[in-house]
Design an enzyme around this catalytic site. Structure first.
Site, short mmCIF file in Angstrom:
data_model
loop_
_atom_site.label_atom_id
_atom_site.label_comp_id
_atom_site.label_asym_id
_atom_site.label_seq_id
_atom_site.Cartn_x
_atom_site.Cartn_y
_atom_site.Cartn_z
N GLY A 114 0.83 -1.42 0.28
CA GLY A 114 0.21 0.20 0.01
C GLY A 114 0.92 0.86 -0.47
N ALA A 115 0.65 2.24 -0.88
CA ALA A 115 0.67 3.22 -1.02
C ALA A 115 0.59 4.39 -0.88
CB ALA A 115 2.21 3.42 -2.61
N LYS A 160 -0.88 -1.43 -5.33
CA LYS A 160 -1.78 -2.09 -6.78
C LYS A 160 -2.16 -0.96 -7.70
CE LYS A 160 -6.02 -2.10 -4.92
NZ LYS A 160 -7.52 -3.32 -4.90
N PHE A 189 -14.23 21.39 12.77
CA PHE A 189 -14.60 19.70 12.24
C PHE A 189 -16.00 19.08 13.54
CE2 PHE A 189 -13.81 17.15 9.12
CZ PHE A 189 -13.56 17.63 7.83
N ASP A 238 -8.11 -5.86 0.36
CA ASP A 238 -7.38 -6.44 0.15
C ASP A 238 -6.73 -6.74 1.41
OD1 ASP A 238 -8.60 -6.32 -2.14
OD2 ASP A 238 -7.18 -5.14 -3.51
N GLN A 241 -18.92 3.59 9.56
CA GLN A 241 -19.24 4.85 9.64
C GLN A 241 -19.50 5.21 8.11
OE1 GLN A 241 -16.52 8.61 9.56
NE2 GLN A 241 -17.58 9.36 11.31
N HIS A 251 -21.20 9.07 5.83
CA HIS A 251 -21.16 10.16 6.06
C HIS A 251 -22.38 10.97 5.97
CE1 HIS A 251 -19.48 14.44 5.26
NE2 HIS A 251 -18.23 13.71 5.80
N LEU A 309 -18.09 13.07 -1.93
CA LEU A 309 -18.70 13.49 -0.64
C LEU A 309 -18.80 14.34 -0.79
CD1 LEU A 309 -18.12 12.93 2.23
CD2 LEU A 309 -15.84 13.76 2.05
N GLU A 337 -17.06 17.52 5.59
CA GLU A 337 -17.87 17.85 6.67
C GLU A 337 -17.28 19.87 6.45
OE1 GLU A 337 -17.97 15.38 9.46
OE2 GLU A 337 -16.84 16.54 10.65
N ARG A 372 -20.33 11.81 12.77
CA ARG A 372 -21.57 11.83 12.22
C ARG A 372 -22.34 10.48 12.17
NH1 ARG A 372 -15.54 11.37 8.49
NH2 ARG A 372 -14.95 13.99 8.35
N HIS A 421 -19.06 5.41 4.34
CA HIS A 421 -17.28 6.46 4.12
C HIS A 421 -16.00 5.90 4.43
CE1 HIS A 421 -15.21 10.67 3.73
NE2 HIS A 421 -15.56 10.12 4.73
N GLU A 423 -6.10 2.85 7.20
CA GLU A 423 -7.28 2.62 7.45
C GLU A 423 -7.72 1.22 7.47
OE1 GLU A 423 -10.40 4.78 5.18
OE2 GLU A 423 -12.04 3.48 5.45
N ARG A 449 -15.43 7.15 14.19
CA ARG A 449 -14.89 7.95 14.17
C ARG A 449 -14.74 9.68 13.95
NH1 ARG A 449 -11.27 9.65 8.81
NH2 ARG A 449 -13.56 10.05 7.38
N LEU A 450 -13.84 10.57 14.97
CA LEU A 450 -14.13 11.86 14.31
C LEU A 450 -14.07 12.33 13.00
CD1 LEU A 450 -14.15 13.40 17.81
CD2 LEU A 450 -16.11 13.05 16.49
N GLY A 451 -14.07 13.16 12.10
CA GLY A 451 -14.13 13.81 10.94
C GLY A 451 -12.22 14.07 11.13
N SER A 452 -12.00 14.26 10.06
CA SER A 452 -10.09 14.30 10.32
C SER A 452 -9.40 14.42 10.71
CB SER A 452 -10.13 16.39 10.40
OG SER A 452 -10.31 16.53 11.88
#
Ligand SMILES: Cc1cc2nc3c(=O)[nH]c(=O)nc-3n(C[C@H](O)[C@H](O)[C@H](O)COP(=O)(O)OP(=O)(O)OC[C@H]3O[C@@H](n4cnc5c(N)ncnc54)[C@H](O)[C@@H]3O)c2cc1C
Ligand code: SF4
Ligand code: FES
Lengths: 247, 585, 134
Positions: free
Chosen positions: B12-13, B38, B117, B212, B231, B233, B243, B246, B288, B356, B380, B391-394
């Site tokens: 993962g990059a 990928k 936020f 994955d 979550q 949104h 999206l 927020e 949210r 989300h 994530e 989760r709180l946004g940001s």
């Protein structure tokens, strides 16, 4: 909900089975508000799972889905079917080798991006613990537009110079170098000049302006290139007419 | 099979993977780092994040307040030691980004600007207009280009982890351009594979978010933690799920029902605040989960506007004025016009809740380590857990920086203990088996279609594992998903060639999503309470006595996962009432 | 299909000679570039005029007479049209090459192009004044 039958003519090429590319026609029922990418996804899901193309975000920010749509470089996720009354011709981005179907080989761009050192070369070193580099909104504004490049390479597909002289560094790579040069925190311009002020750098540009016309993010790469040219020219004159300025 | 040997392999990059790679390259230039993704790094879905990243920087704020907002926002399911670490490291990481050139929005005096936020009591969200994730990702990607020890393997699809003697020793991945399987040998592996929102039909997540990374760890025996917490949104465009950040509400946008009423005041988030003067943690700046739940109730009451894409509420930003919208929310305006044909300067934009973010993920501890030696996870795909039940946004952009780096440091500590590379022959055999499993897909002719199964999975989750859930619905979902997993054995590829075979990739992605989906449904069925984003119609109260615990779903092959529970780390904040009613809890 | 290396990226050839026929925007570009030929030709003509002037009054008078021929007038009309086209296309592009930032706003493109037009008008007036038009 309005629907419409849309004819797409898609360039197909599978290196394992095809000697060269050919067009394939698809006729699909599409919703009025769809973009070309939705139509391709619909084809892949319901008609032809063998069609290959790149996409991810569907919001014009990841830069994956650049393709030629009726001969123009476009993001498939931001090109609305409603703007195309006739048969829509979809091809891989021009000027890049075709790996398969709508997927191109983009190694060249990645290599060029790496060459222009697109990262902060600090003007003055400062430890993180000492807090942020101050940068006023005005200083931010000076380079902000050039940070918006999503590396979609539409500009390369539009640039006639790049088509003829593939060694040309090209619009996006030079714009990104310029982005860093214009950043008040950066002192790396001299290091980047070697690549961008070379013949195959900015001087290959003849200012057709096509890159800026097709750029989906309004980066205006043509502007960046002309600014680089002017600055490089000024450099040259200063160096040759006022040698005492050279250390 | 070609073997690529390195010290550490990162899958993962996106933001988390790049942050880990840079931390490794900086700490020890001799380390050989394989960065496998990928998609090209800048295509990773971190680029879609709009609103910002939370970190305490201003004088009126404190680490303690960030801690309290996060823990309360997560309905006390967060591990508090991890949250402590997060809030402490957050400002350093965001400043580090600044030192790498991230174009953060600024105050007039040149210091970084912050914005309000949802769920945050103090303004502490750093932002770069409304393209924060994009700038963060490109800054990280471009910064990574200066390190030659980071060897990138772009467009390689990881299929399996290689495990020997209880240690993770590498992975196998398909080079997409040639279709060849490659073996990556490494002394430690970091998974940073992102979320799994694509399990649902209506999501803000890009095509690559297919879980994955979670599935890789899960199949290798690492439990998935708190998977029931998904979550929604509140503000996605009904046409595409795109999206609207927020920050629309942070800047002062308000939510209306079809009668023009700011209905959030009827769901414990009032009293109504004056238009254009948002109050933190109140009304539109509630968390949210609460907002999405309020939508659900209003919809049941028939108070929503009808659009051709279904019911929607209205996000009204007109009072912000054209200049502010252009300056702070340019992308929002552009997308509303492009995808909905509505200009927020002139009209309210119809929006509805949309899937989300996955609070759950690979079980890791505060060091970003999984129970499998040599395997780390961040971003994530991981569940530390700092997000708890909501989760709180940001917080997640911050999380991927903080724990991306942490995973790198932990992996280095592990390397220092000289773990060795495992039995080469045994690993070769595993890699060969992984290759054979993929090749076997080419031979199958069971007639099940990838798109067909995918649709059924999405539909099942949307219907039974959405904003509100019930035991009955979830049982049905579990049965359906188990059946879909069985039917998956009979999928048939239409494309049997090697070069950039996206039919094959979609088949493999579907496999990942089905495994994750089952973990979601089973974990949700087992949690007989309502907490944060997990709301049960048959168990409407939070039940701290039984469920102040993390769920851990373990892979059991063809059978349904086993769900165990582990304790939540509580250091200083005892579970309390989440109060978003204008008072300042 | 067996697992084997079958990559064979296909390179589409680009026409090297008449590439500008591929797209209207390339043709517009060529028109801009082509228009400078007339500017060049006009400059050449001025040089010839200078030479004639140096050769003496007779040569100069002959040159002036030649300028009055219908062919020369047609040439001048073309040169005027093309140089105007050339200047206008370039002035339109100047804001790109020379953005002017004051505080945190950029001076509007119109203003920068406008300044160039104003400069152009001023220089023309000076030339006309030198030529004794006023
Ligand atoms: C629209 C949107 C807006 C958001 N806004 C915010 C916000 O304002 N603030 C905030 O804090 N958070 C926000 N989030 C959440 C946040 O952006 C994500 O949680 C975060 O970016 C995830 O980063 P990541 O590095 O974990 O994964 P990603 O960036 O998704 O990267 C995943 C990487 O894993 C790779 N990968 C996956 N599977 C494989 C495989 N099989 N083989 C090889 N590689 C693989 C991919 O190629 C990719 O490189 C938002 C999310 C969305 C969708
Ligand atoms: S400059 Fe514009 S067209 Fe070129 S790659 Fe960047 S965003 Fe795309
Ligand atoms: S899909 Fe991301 S730019 Fe089009």
């Amino acid at each position: 909900m309005s629907e419409r039958t849309v004819e797409l003519e898609v360039l197909r090429y599978n290196p394992e089975t095809d000697g060269e590319p050919h067009f394939q026609r698809y006729s699909v029922t599409c919703r009025e508000e769809w973009v070309v990418l939705d139509a391709l996804n619909h084809i892949k899901e319901t008609v032809d799972p063998t069609l290959s193309y790149r996409w991810s975000c569907h919001m014009a920010v990841c830069g994956s889905c650049g393709m030629m749509i009726d001969g123009e470089p476009k993001l498939a996720c931001k090109t609305f079917l409603r703007d195309y009354p006739g048969v829509i011709r979809v091809e891989p981005l021009a000027h890049f080798p075709v790996e398969r179907d709508l997927v191109t080989v983009i190694d060249d761009f990645i290599a060029k991006l790496t060459r222009v050192k697109p990262y902060l070369i600090p003007k003055e070193e400062k430890p993180v613990a000492a807090g942020e580099y101050r940068q006023t909104p005005a200083q931010l504004k000076r380079y902000k537009q050039f940070t918006l490049c999503i590396n979609c390479m539409l500009c390369y597909a539009a640039c006639p110079e790049y088509g003829i002289i593939p060694k040309f560094l090209g619009p996006a790579a030079i714009s990104l170098a310029h982005r860093w040069n214009q950043d008040s925190r950066d002192g790396g311009r001299a290091q980047r000049q070697e690549e961008i002020a070379a013949t195959e750098g900015v001087w290959e540009c003849s200012f057709t302006g096509a890159c800026s016309e097709v750029c989906p993010e309004h980066v205006d790469p043509a502007a960046a290139l002309q600014q680089v040219k002017i600055k490089s020219t000024v450099d040259w004159y200063l160096a040759h007419t006022m040698p005492w300025l050279n250390k | 099979m070609e073997t690529i040997t390195s010290d550490i392999a990162i899958i993962g990059a996106g933001g988390a993977g790049l942050r880990a790679a840079i931390a490794l390259a900086q700490a020890d230039p001799r380390l050989r780092i394989a960065l496998i993704s990928k998609v090209y790094p800048m295509r990773s879905h971190t680029c879609a994040a709009e609103g910002g990243a939370a970190g305490v920087i201003k004088g009126d704020d404190s680490l303690e307040q960030h801690f309290n907002d996060t823990v309360g926002g997560g309905d006390w399911l967060c591990d508090q030691d991890a949250v402590d670490y997060l809030v402490q490291e957050a400002p350093k990481e965001l400043l580090q980004l600044e030192h790498w050139g991230c174009p953060w929005s600024r105050e007039l005096d040149g210091s970084v600007a912050v914005r309000p936020f949802g769920g945050m009591k103090i303004q502490r969200t750093w932002f770069a207009a409304d393209k924060t994730g994009f700038h963060l990702l490109h800054t990280l990607f471009q910064t990574s280009l200066q390190f030659s020890s980071i060897e990138r393997y772009d467009e390689y699809y990881a299929t399996d982890l290689l495990v020997d003697e209880g240690r993770c020793c590498g992975l196998t991945a398909i080079e997409m351009r040639s279709g060849q399987m490659r073996q990556f040998r490494a002394r430690a592996v970091i998974i940073a594979g992102g979320g799994a929102g694509r399990m649902f039909p209506f999501t803000t997540n890009g095509a690559i978010k297919t879980g994955d990374g979670m599935a890789l760890a899960y199949r290798a025996g690492v439990p998935l933690k708190d998977m029931e917490f998904v979550q929604y949104h509140p503000t996605g465009l009904p046409s595409t799920g795109t999206l609207l950040t927020e920050a629309c509400r942070g800047e002062g946008g308000v939510l209306l029902n079809k009668h023009g009423r700011r209905f959030l005041q009827d769901y414990g988030m009032g009293p109504e605040t004056p238009i254009g003067k948002p109050v933190l943690k109140t009304m539109e700046l509630g968390p949210r989960d609460r907002l999405s739940q309020a939508f659900w109730h209003e919809q049941k009451k028939g108070n929503m506007v009808t659009t051709q894409w279904g019911d929607a509420m209205l996000l009204d930003m007109r009072h912000l004025g054209e200049q502010k919208i252009n300056e702070r929310l340019p992308l929002v305006r552009d997308m509303s016009i492009s995808y909905m044909g509505v200009d927020p300067v002139r009209d309210p934009v119809p929006v509805r809740p949309v899937v989300h973010y996955m609070m759950g993920g690979i079980h890791t501890d505060i060091r970003a380590a999984t129970p499998l030696a040599g395997l780390y996870a961040a971003g994530e795909c991981a569940c530390v857990s700092i997000n708890g039940a909501n989760r709180l946004g940001s917080n997640s952009l911050t999380e991927l920086l903080v724990f991306g780096r942490r995973a790198a440091l932990s992996a280095m500590e592990y390397l220092a203990s000289d773990p060795g590379r495992g039995n080469s022959q045994a690993i070769d055999a595993q890699a060969e088996a992984a290759r054979a499993r993929v090749r076997a897909l080419f031979q199958k002719s069971g007639g099940e279609s990838i798109a067909g199964l995918r649709k059924e999975m999405m539909h099942t989750l949307e219907q039974h594992a959405g904003i509100y859930r019930s035991g009955e619905g979830l049982s049905e979902a579990c049965a359906t998903l188990a059946a879909l997993r069985r039917r998956y054995a009979n999928i048939e590829l239409h494309d049997k060639t090697n070069v950039y075979n996206t039919d094959l990739l979609q088949a493999l992605e579907l496999g990942s999503m089905l495994d994750c989906a089952e973990a979601v449904a089973v974990s949700a069925l087992e949690r007989r309470e309502s907490r944060g984003a997990h709301q049960r119609l048959d168990f409407t109260e939070r039940d701290d006595a039984r469920y102040l615990k993390h769920s851990l779903a373990s892979f059991q092959g063809a059978a349904a996962p086993r769900v165990d529970y582990s304790d939540v780390v509580i250091t200083k904040s005892q579970p309390g009432v989440r109060d978003y009613s204008g008072g300042h809890a | 299909m067996a697992e084997q290396v079958t990559r064979k990226p296909y390179v589409r050839e680009v026409p090297r000679m008449l590439w500008f026929l591929r797209h209207p925007r390339y043709m517009r570009y060529m028109a801009r570039e082509f228009s400078c030929l007339f500017i060049g030709a006009y400059t050449l003509m001025l040089v010839v005029g200078l030479k004639r002037l140096a050769e003496g009054p007779d040569a100069w008078a002959g040159f002036l007479a030649a300028l009055g021929s219908p062919g020369a007038i047609v040439f001048h009309l073309f040169a005027l049209a093309f140089s105007a086209y050339h200047s206008i296309t370039w002035f339109r592009l100047t804001p790109k090459a020379m953005p002017v930032q004051i505080g945190d706003t950029f001076v509007a493109d119109r203003v920068i192009s406008g300044a160039h037009y104003a400069g152009w008008a001023l220089v023309s007036l000076v030339v006309l004044w030198l030529a004794g038009a006023f």
